[in-house]
Design an enzyme around this catalytic site. Structure first.
Site, mmCIF file in Angstrom:
data_model
loop_
_atom_site.group_PDB
_atom_site.id
_atom_site.type_symbol
_atom_site.label_atom_id
_atom_site.label_comp_id
_atom_site.label_asym_id
_atom_site.label_seq_id
_atom_site.Cartn_x
_atom_site.Cartn_y
_atom_site.Cartn_z
ATOM 1 N N SER A 93 0.828 -1.208 0.000
ATOM 2 C CA SER A 93 0.000 0.000 0.000
ATOM 3 C C SER A 93 0.861 1.256 0.000
ATOM 4 O O SER A 93 2.014 1.246 0.448
ATOM 5 C CB SER A 93 -0.916 0.029 1.223
ATOM 6 O OG SER A 93 -1.758 -1.093 1.258
HETATM 7 N N1 SAH Z 1 -1.133 -4.709 4.279
HETATM 8 C C1 SAH Z 1 -0.441 -4.986 3.036
HETATM 9 C C2 SAH Z 1 -1.308 -4.622 1.844
HETATM 10 C C3 SAH Z 1 -1.263 -5.679 0.813
HETATM 11 S S1 SAH Z 1 -2.475 -5.586 -0.463
HETATM 12 C C4 SAH Z 1 0.915 -4.313 2.975
HETATM 13 O O1 SAH Z 1 1.243 -3.508 3.853
HETATM 14 O O2 SAH Z 1 1.699 -4.606 2.066
HETATM 15 C C5 SAH Z 1 -3.781 -6.567 0.188
HETATM 16 C C6 SAH Z 1 -3.478 -7.988 0.548
HETATM 17 O O3 SAH Z 1 -4.698 -8.598 0.969
HETATM 18 C C7 SAH Z 1 -2.942 -8.864 -0.596
HETATM 19 O O4 SAH Z 1 -1.726 -9.427 -0.214
HETATM 20 C C8 SAH Z 1 -4.036 -9.918 -0.777
HETATM 21 O O5 SAH Z 1 -3.532 -11.193 -1.149
HETATM 22 C C9 SAH Z 1 -4.664 -9.953 0.599
HETATM 23 N N2 SAH Z 1 -6.033 -10.473 0.655
HETATM 24 C C10 SAH Z 1 -7.070 -10.275 -0.201
HETATM 25 N N3 SAH Z 1 -8.164 -10.923 0.206
HETATM 26 C C11 SAH Z 1 -7.839 -11.564 1.374
HETATM 27 C C12 SAH Z 1 -8.542 -12.426 2.267
HETATM 28 N N4 SAH Z 1 -9.800 -12.771 2.079
HETATM 29 N N5 SAH Z 1 -7.869 -12.890 3.346
HETATM 30 C C13 SAH Z 1 -6.560 -12.563 3.567
HETATM 31 N N6 SAH Z 1 -5.851 -11.770 2.754
HETATM 32 C C14 SAH Z 1 -6.469 -11.266 1.663
#
Ligand code: SAH
Length: 213
Positions: free
Chosen positions: A64
């Protein structure tokens, strides 16, 4: 893992940027100033680590934008020792920010590749969240209730199972919407089955998906 004077200087500029964009919480600002974001980047983008932008991290996902991380963290109103569920470990960067604020973090990721990568990285860096590989829609019922729940992927609607895992007096921060963008929402649980919702502007996240991969 090197954190050079150049990295520190670039991080200071990033902090100035998020201050200009309106982040006020002192703890959040200090955490952004402390966590070496370049460790969490994919090697092809590492030189851009201190730009206030999202970048690809593999498996079709993104780290993000720092401002978004700061904004969601500010909305969480974290106190030391708060028990937090983070849905979407991704790169692990947001998780590190939560840990810097003294929270106890339970983080869940549905993509095995990212779960393994971020677990190895955060552990190497000395961060100690509880890692889970699974579907965040289900939450982690045997560790509920949580003081705060943070969703870092765009949810088509407010995930109802997760509201059940929130303490009374607790707050969920979740971007709600489809692929064209999401509204950042806070949901405060004021009593069993009683919630106050409010909206905090538009953002763009990768989608929250069901099941694991
Ligand atoms: N907090 C992260 C943001 C990553 S983007 C950071 O700081 O880098 C969002 C993430 O949510 C992705 O890695 C995606 O695989 C995950 N995601 C999407 N749906 C999900 C679910 N149902 N359960 C767990 N993770 C999920």
């Amino acid at each position: 893992m090197i954190d050079s004077y150049r990295h520190k200087g670039l991080r200071k500029k990033l902090v100035d940027t998020i201050l200009i964009k309106g982040i006020k919480d002192q703890g959040v600002i200090e955490a952004i100033g402390k966590v070496p974001r370049h460790h969490f980047m994919d090697s092809s983008f590492v030189e851009f680590a201190y730009r206030d932008q999202a970048f690809p991290i593999g498996a079709g996902q993104t780290i993000s934008q720092p401002y978004t991380v700061a904004f969601q963290t500010e909305l969480l109103q974290i106190k030391k020792h708060h028990k937090i569920l983070e849905v979407g470990t991704g790169s692990g960067y947001q998780c590190a920010i939560l840990l810097e604020l003294g929270a106890k973090v339970y983080t869940i990721e549905r993509q095995r590749e990212l779960f393994l990568k971020s677990r190895a990285l955060l552990t190497e860096m000395g961060y100690k969240p509880y890692f889970y590989y699974g579907d965040g829609y289900k939450g982690i019922s045997n560790n509920a209730p949580f003081d705060k729940i943070l969703i870092t992927a765009g949810a088509p609607e407010i995930p109802s199972e997760l509201l059940k895992q929130l303490k009374i007096g607790g707050r969920m921060v979740v971007p709600v919407g489809g692929s064209n963008g999401q509204v950042m929402m806070t949901i405060d649980k004021v009593a069993e089955n009683e919630y106050n919702e409010s909206e905090h502007g538009y953002f763009s996240f990768v989608p929250m998906l069901k099941g694991k991969q």
